[in-house]
Design an enzyme around this catalytic site. Structure first.
Site, PDB file in Angstrom:
ATOM      1  N   TYR A 133      -0.856  -6.530  17.033  1.00 57.93           N
ATOM      2  CA  TYR A 133      -1.200  -5.718  15.712  1.00 57.93           C
ATOM      3  C   TYR A 133      -2.479  -4.934  15.720  1.00 57.93           C
ATOM      4  O   TYR A 133      -2.483  -3.710  15.537  1.00 57.93           O
ATOM      5  CB  TYR A 133      -1.172  -6.630  14.316  1.00 57.93           C
ATOM      6  CG  TYR A 133      -1.505  -6.028  13.017  1.00 57.93           C
ATOM      7  CD1 TYR A 133      -0.670  -5.471  12.050  1.00 57.93           C
ATOM      8  CD2 TYR A 133      -2.707  -5.953  12.648  1.00 57.93           C
ATOM      9  CE1 TYR A 133      -1.006  -4.658  11.081  1.00 57.93           C
ATOM     10  CE2 TYR A 133      -3.028  -5.271  11.430  1.00 57.93           C
ATOM     11  CZ  TYR A 133      -2.384  -4.841  10.635  1.00 57.93           C
ATOM     12  OH  TYR A 133      -2.632  -4.289   9.392  1.00 57.93           O
ATOM     13  N   THR A 156      -1.046  -7.594  -0.624  1.00 62.64           N
ATOM     14  CA  THR A 156       0.213  -7.258  -0.612  1.00 62.64           C
ATOM     15  C   THR A 156       1.044  -8.037  -0.080  1.00 62.64           C
ATOM     16  O   THR A 156       0.764  -9.106   0.489  1.00 62.64           O
ATOM     17  CB  THR A 156       0.296  -5.745   0.488  1.00 62.64           C
ATOM     18  OG1 THR A 156      -0.161  -6.342   1.879  1.00 62.64           O
ATOM     19  CG2 THR A 156      -0.664  -4.820   0.041  1.00 62.64           C
ATOM     20  N   ILE A 210       0.876  -1.237  -0.096  1.00 73.01           N
ATOM     21  CA  ILE A 210      -0.088   0.071  -0.006  1.00 73.01           C
ATOM     22  C   ILE A 210       0.943   1.421  -0.217  1.00 73.01           C
ATOM     23  O   ILE A 210       0.607   2.347  -0.576  1.00 73.01           O
ATOM     24  CB  ILE A 210      -0.962  -0.135   1.258  1.00 73.01           C
ATOM     25  CG1 ILE A 210      -1.934  -1.083   0.908  1.00 73.01           C
ATOM     26  CG2 ILE A 210      -1.599   1.352   1.479  1.00 73.01           C
ATOM     27  CD1 ILE A 210      -2.949  -1.552   2.184  1.00 73.01           C
ATOM     28  N   SER A 224      -6.213  -0.237  10.606  1.00 77.18           N
ATOM     29  CA  SER A 224      -6.629  -1.608  10.054  1.00 77.18           C
ATOM     30  C   SER A 224      -7.996  -1.651  10.704  1.00 77.18           C
ATOM     31  O   SER A 224      -8.293  -1.290  11.890  1.00 77.18           O
ATOM     32  CB  SER A 224      -5.817  -2.419  10.473  1.00 77.18           C
ATOM     33  OG  SER A 224      -6.358  -3.894  10.431  1.00 77.18           O
ATOM     34  N   LYS A 259      -3.067  -0.856  16.222  1.00 77.86           N
ATOM     35  CA  LYS A 259      -3.830  -0.149  15.320  1.00 77.86           C
ATOM     36  C   LYS A 259      -5.170   0.531  15.933  1.00 77.86           C
ATOM     37  O   LYS A 259      -5.343   1.623  15.774  1.00 77.86           O
ATOM     38  CB  LYS A 259      -4.457  -1.023  14.083  1.00 77.86           C
ATOM     39  CG  LYS A 259      -3.383  -1.754  13.256  1.00 77.86           C
ATOM     40  CD  LYS A 259      -2.730  -0.736  12.401  1.00 77.86           C
ATOM     41  CE  LYS A 259      -1.585  -1.176  11.625  1.00 77.86           C
ATOM     42  NZ  LYS A 259      -1.045  -0.129  10.759  1.00 77.86           N
TER      43      LYS A 259
HETATM   44  N1  LIG Z   1      -2.886  -5.182   3.068  1.00 78.19           N
HETATM   45  C1  LIG Z   1      -4.244  -5.075   3.755  1.00 78.19           C
HETATM   46  O1  LIG Z   1      -4.917  -5.878   3.640  1.00 78.19           O
HETATM   47  C2  LIG Z   1      -4.044  -4.159   5.116  1.00 78.19           C
HETATM   48  C3  LIG Z   1      -5.048  -4.252   5.889  1.00 78.19           C
HETATM   49  C4  LIG Z   1      -4.944  -3.611   6.660  1.00 78.19           C
HETATM   50  C5  LIG Z   1      -4.130  -2.481   7.167  1.00 78.19           C
HETATM   51  N2  LIG Z   1      -2.882  -2.550   6.416  1.00 78.19           N
HETATM   52  C6  LIG Z   1      -1.630  -1.583   6.892  1.00 78.19           C
HETATM   53  O2  LIG Z   1      -1.264  -1.161   5.553  1.00 78.19           O
HETATM   54  C7  LIG Z   1      -0.102  -0.720   6.065  1.00 78.19           C
HETATM   55  C8  LIG Z   1       0.940  -1.310   4.757  1.00 78.19           C
HETATM   56  O3  LIG Z   1       0.803  -2.692   4.810  1.00 78.19           O
HETATM   57  P1  LIG Z   1       0.923  -3.564   3.367  1.00 78.19           P
HETATM   58  O4  LIG Z   1      -0.171  -4.647   3.565  1.00 78.19           O
HETATM   59  O5  LIG Z   1       1.230  -2.847   2.215  1.00 78.19           O
HETATM   60  O6  LIG Z   1       2.196  -4.493   3.731  1.00 78.19           O
HETATM   61  P2  LIG Z   1       3.713  -4.674   3.404  1.00 78.19           P
HETATM   62  O7  LIG Z   1       3.400  -4.845   1.981  1.00 78.19           O
HETATM   63  O8  LIG Z   1       4.375  -5.458   4.331  1.00 78.19           O
HETATM   64  O9  LIG Z   1       4.200  -3.322   3.587  1.00 78.19           O
HETATM   65  C9  LIG Z   1       4.689  -2.884   4.997  1.00 78.19           C
HETATM   66  C10 LIG Z   1       5.825  -1.676   4.786  1.00 78.19           C
HETATM   67  O10 LIG Z   1       6.235  -1.491   6.244  1.00 78.19           O
HETATM   68  C11 LIG Z   1       7.732  -1.500   6.055  1.00 78.19           C
HETATM   69  N3  LIG Z   1       8.132  -1.378   7.407  1.00 78.19           N
HETATM   70  C12 LIG Z   1       8.019  -2.377   8.481  1.00 78.19           C
HETATM   71  N4  LIG Z   1       8.708  -2.109   9.500  1.00 78.19           N
HETATM   72  C13 LIG Z   1       9.300  -0.888   9.265  1.00 78.19           C
HETATM   73  C14 LIG Z   1      10.186   0.022   9.810  1.00 78.19           C
HETATM   74  N5  LIG Z   1      10.518  -0.476  11.208  1.00 78.19           N
HETATM   75  N6  LIG Z   1      10.717   1.045   9.386  1.00 78.19           N
HETATM   76  C15 LIG Z   1      10.181   1.573   7.956  1.00 78.19           C
HETATM   77  N7  LIG Z   1       9.504   0.570   7.331  1.00 78.19           N
HETATM   78  C16 LIG Z   1       9.081  -0.494   7.695  1.00 78.19           C
HETATM   79  C17 LIG Z   1       8.110  -2.585   5.332  1.00 78.19           C
HETATM   80  O11 LIG Z   1       9.338  -2.446   4.859  1.00 78.19           O
HETATM   81  P3  LIG Z   1      10.366  -3.863   4.531  1.00 78.19           P
HETATM   82  O12 LIG Z   1      10.142  -4.302   3.368  1.00 78.19           O
HETATM   83  O13 LIG Z   1      11.783  -3.285   5.027  1.00 78.19           O
HETATM   84  O14 LIG Z   1      10.100  -5.049   5.425  1.00 78.19           O
HETATM   85  C18 LIG Z   1       7.173  -2.548   4.021  1.00 78.19           C
HETATM   86  O15 LIG Z   1       7.398  -1.640   3.154  1.00 78.19           O
HETATM   87  C19 LIG Z   1       0.599  -1.283   7.278  1.00 78.19           C
HETATM   88  O16 LIG Z   1       0.301  -0.273   8.417  1.00 78.19           O
HETATM   89  C20 LIG Z   1      -0.717  -2.363   7.525  1.00 78.19           C
HETATM   90  O17 LIG Z   1      -0.894  -2.611   8.846  1.00 78.19           O
HETATM   91  C21 LIG Z   1      -2.882  -3.434   5.200  1.00 78.19           C
END
Ligand SMILES: NC(=O)c1ccc[n+]([C@@H]2O[C@H](COP(=O)([O-])OP(=O)(O)OC[C@H]3O[C@@H](n4cnc5c(N)ncnc54)[C@H](OP(=O)(O)O)[C@@H]3O)[C@@H](O)[C@H]2O)c1
Length: 328
Positions: free
Chosen positions: A209, A244, A59, A183, A213
């Site tokens: 988590y 993702t 995202i 989330s 959130k």
């Molecule tokens: N996808 C969904 O359905 C969903 C639903 C609800 C909420 N969300 C929220 O959306 C956001 C993005 O999630 P996503 O689904 O896109 O997952 P993702 O692809 O795993 O992206 C998460 C990102 O956060 C980075 N990250 C983790 N720890 C970090 C740190 N200490 N410092 C800097 N960057 C860090 C990761 O970097 P690395 O590559 O270095 O690990 C990655 O780029 C999150 O906050 C998640 O909780 C997602």
């Protein structure tokens, strides 16, 4: 006309309460057909600068690409510079004009956050948008070097510290906006004000988590009030369920089961981008999903008092500024 808009609003609410359809791409695509005419205008972000944390995948990367597509200068705040550089190359492969670059920011590490803020102060005269997107869902309880539980540090403490450190840059912008990517999982959780570090019960990553959130959403109105005098708006949102790398790795069973229904990353990023770029600025202090302000609770048992939210905020501020750092 009024009847039609009431029916659309009712359908939207039904989608929200039934969770699976609403959070899936079905809900996104149904709502999208009836959104009011306030899409971010083309070029609306030209001349504006945004920082997106965790922007090397999922995202965050989709948000960075969309904001750059609207003309913004976008800084990808990442903990791994090479992965960040690859994300910039990916974005520019689709949009050669995208103004994207990388800044190191391990949001769970206060030293890195402080260095990131110093780099921004050196490079920028103002920051228009700050998006707290970085997220983790660990299997086991982990602590940072400072002794904080990892999801608390990543989702709450680091973002609070970064916001505070870049507040002067945000305050220099004409319409600064801060957005937390929370989330829908937070709906299941109370505010863990008595045990914010998750020390007192058996650890479950999914619960940690969702608790942190919940904290993001609970702190949003407090932060909105705190930063209002500087003209900074603060919002939180949830993206629904998006396909993702994070979901595929952290929740493989859920991913396998729901894959055909998941939103793509750009659909998950839609409300983040909308909150960052639409005009007029959405009201500060609210929790959003699919471009609409949503309730913070669906269950009576998750409700908390103002005093509890304030207590959590005090805890976080003390954690960010240990006694030794505080002015005497
Ligand atoms: N996808 C969904 O359905 C969903 C639903 C609800 C909420 N969300 C929220 O959306 C956001 C993005 O999630 P996503 O689904 O896109 O997952 P993702 O692809 O795993 O992206 C998460 C990102 O956060 C980075 N990250 C983790 N720890 C970090 C740190 N200490 N410092 C800097 N960057 C860090 C990761 O970097 P690395 O590559 O270095 O690990 C990655 O780029 C999150 O906050 C998640 O909780 C997602």
């Amino acid at each position: 006309m009024r009847i039609a808009s009431d029916a659309i609003s009712f359908l939207d609410t039904v989608l929200d309460r039934t969770i699976a359809p609403g959070y899936s791409r079905v809900g996104f695509r149904m709502r999208k057909r009836h959104w009011p005419d306030n899409d971010p205008r083309p070029e609306s972000m030209r001349g504006r600068t945004a920082l997106v944390t965790g922007a090397n995948s999922g995202i965050g990367k989709a948000t960075a690409a969309a904001l750059a597509g609207l003309g913004a200068t976008v800084l990808l705040g990442v903990r791994d510079l090479e992965r960040g550089a690859q994300a910039c190359r990916d974005i520019q492969a689709t949009d050669p004009d995208a103004d994207v670059s990388v800044v190191r920011c391990d949001i769970a590490d206060p030293v890195s956050v402080t260095e990131c803020a110093a780099t921004l102060a050196h490079r920028l005269s103002r920051l228009d948008v700050l998006i707290h997107n970085a997220g983790v869902l660990p299997d086991t309880r982990q602590e940072t070097a400072e002794g904080h539980e990892l999801t608390l540090a990543t989702h709450v403490l680091g973002p609070l510290l970064l916001t505070e450190l870049v507040a002067p840059l945000l305050g220099a912008a004409t319409d600064p906006r801060v957005i937390f990517v929370a989330s829908g999982g937070m709906y299941t959780q109370r505010l863990a004000v008595d045990d914010p570090e998750y020390r007192e019960s058996p650890y479950q990553g999914v619960t940690a988590y969702a608790r942190t959130k919940r904290m993001q959403v609970a702190l949003t109105p407090l932060l909105a009030a705190h930063y209002a005098p500087r003209g900074i708006s603060v919002s939180s949102m949830h993206p629904g369920w998006a396909d993702t790398p994070g979901v595929a790795t952290s929740l493989p069973g859920f991913h396998r089961l729901t894959k055909p229904l998941l939103r793509d990353a750009a659909e998950g990023a839609d409300t983040v981008v909308w909150l960052a770029a639409t005009e007029p600025t959405p009201a500060s202090g609210h929790f959003w999903h699919d471009r609409r302000s949503r309730p913070e609770h669906y269950l009576r048992r998750t409700r908390y008092s103002d005093e509890q939210a304030q207590r959590l905020w005090r805890y976080c501020r003390d954690a960010i500024h240990p006694a030794s750092d505080q002015p005497s």
